[in-house]
Structures are given as structure tokens and as C-alpha cells.
Design a protein around this motif. Structure first.
Motif, short mmCIF file in Angstrom:
data_model
loop_
_atom_site.label_atom_id
_atom_site.label_comp_id
_atom_site.label_asym_id
_atom_site.label_seq_id
_atom_site.Cartn_x
_atom_site.Cartn_y
_atom_site.Cartn_z
N GLN A 216 0.83 -1.21 0.00
CA GLN A 216 0.00 0.00 0.00
C GLN A 216 0.87 1.26 0.00
OE1 GLN A 216 -3.05 -1.30 -1.06
NE2 GLN A 216 -3.72 0.51 0.03
N PHE A 217 1.93 1.25 0.81
CA PHE A 217 2.84 2.39 0.84
C PHE A 217 3.39 2.66 -0.56
CE2 PHE A 217 4.15 1.06 5.39
CZ PHE A 217 3.12 1.80 5.95
N ALA A 218 3.86 1.60 -1.20
CA ALA A 218 4.46 1.74 -2.53
C ALA A 218 3.44 2.22 -3.55
CB ALA A 218 5.06 0.40 -2.96
N MET A 219 2.23 1.68 -3.52
CA MET A 219 1.19 2.09 -4.47
C MET A 219 0.79 3.55 -4.27
SD MET A 219 -1.28 -1.29 -4.99
CE MET A 219 -2.58 -0.43 -4.18
N GLN A 220 0.67 3.98 -3.01
CA GLN A 220 0.30 5.37 -2.75
C GLN A 220 1.37 6.32 -3.25
OE1 GLN A 220 -0.69 5.41 1.46
NE2 GLN A 220 -2.86 5.57 0.95
N CYS A 221 2.62 5.97 -3.01
CA CYS A 221 3.70 6.83 -3.50
C CYS A 221 3.66 6.93 -5.02
CB CYS A 221 5.06 6.28 -3.04
SG CYS A 221 5.35 6.50 -1.28
N LYS A 222 3.51 5.79 -5.68
CA LYS A 222 3.48 5.77 -7.13
C LYS A 222 2.30 6.59 -7.67
CE LYS A 222 3.57 2.68 -11.08
NZ LYS A 222 3.61 1.31 -11.56
N SER B 203 8.61 9.60 -4.62
CA SER B 203 9.61 8.56 -4.44
C SER B 203 9.27 7.76 -3.18
CB SER B 203 11.01 9.16 -4.26
OG SER B 203 11.37 9.86 -5.41
N TYR B 204 9.50 6.47 -3.25
CA TYR B 204 9.28 5.62 -2.09
C TYR B 204 10.29 6.01 -1.01
CZ TYR B 204 8.38 1.28 0.51
OH TYR B 204 8.04 0.36 1.47
N PRO B 205 9.84 6.46 0.17
CA PRO B 205 10.75 7.03 1.15
C PRO B 205 11.45 6.03 2.06
CG PRO B 205 8.52 7.21 1.95
CD PRO B 205 8.44 6.61 0.57
#
Length: 89
Positions: free
Chosen positions: A9-15, A20-22
Motif C-alpha cells: 500500500q505504501f508503494a502504491m500510494q507513493c506511485k 519517491s518511495y521514502p
């Protein structure tokens, strides 16, 4: 994160927001670590009760879940030491 779903979910929201994925590529599935410690699967609310950590905020709200996961992790590390994470990197 509390489970691999949260990490995704973190990765999808960033994208989706063009960010950038933090976080580091290292990831600890804290849900699995906790399962290994206590011998059974459980949600974060029950895990927090098991460790006598009071939940704050609303369940399933991303920022509140993140803070509660961090608070639970702090308690686990206080009890088991920070080396508990080494085998999960």
C-alpha cells in the motif's frame, strides 16, 4: 509494516502521487515476526493487547495504524532487544 499488504500500500500510494518511495528496500513483516514470537496469527489490535500497549486513533486509518505499529514495535524491542529484527532483514 504490519504485514506485506501495508508495505505494498505504501508503494502504491507513493506511485499514484508521483512520489519517491521514502523507505529502504529492507522490510520487516512485523505481523510475521509477531506470529513467530507468539505462535499464532493475530491482528494488530490483539497483538497490542497481548503486549499491553494501548491503541490510539482509529483502526485501519493509515497514519494511526503506522503509529500503533511503531508503538508496538518499541514494546517488542524493549522486551526482546533490537537484535530481534536481524533475522527478518
Amino acid at each position: 509494516s504490519w504485514g506485506d499488504y501495508d508495505r505494498k500500500q505504501f508503494a502504491m500510494q507513493c506511485k499514484s502521487r508521483g512520489l519517491s518511495y521514502p523507505f529502504s528496500k529492507k522490510h520487516v513483516n512485523f505481523k510475521r515476526l509477531f506470529q513467530n514470537l507468539y505462535g499464532e496469527r493475530m491482528g494488530i489490535a490483539r497483538a497490542m493487547k497481548t503486549m499491553s500497549v494501548e491503541a490510539v486513533g482509529r483502526a485501519h486509518r493509515g497514519d494511526d495504524d503506522a503509529w500503533n505499529t511503531a508503538r508496538l514495535l518499541r514494546q517488542v524491542m524493549n522486551q526482546y532487544g533490537d537484535k530481534i529484527l536481524d533475522s527478518y532483514w
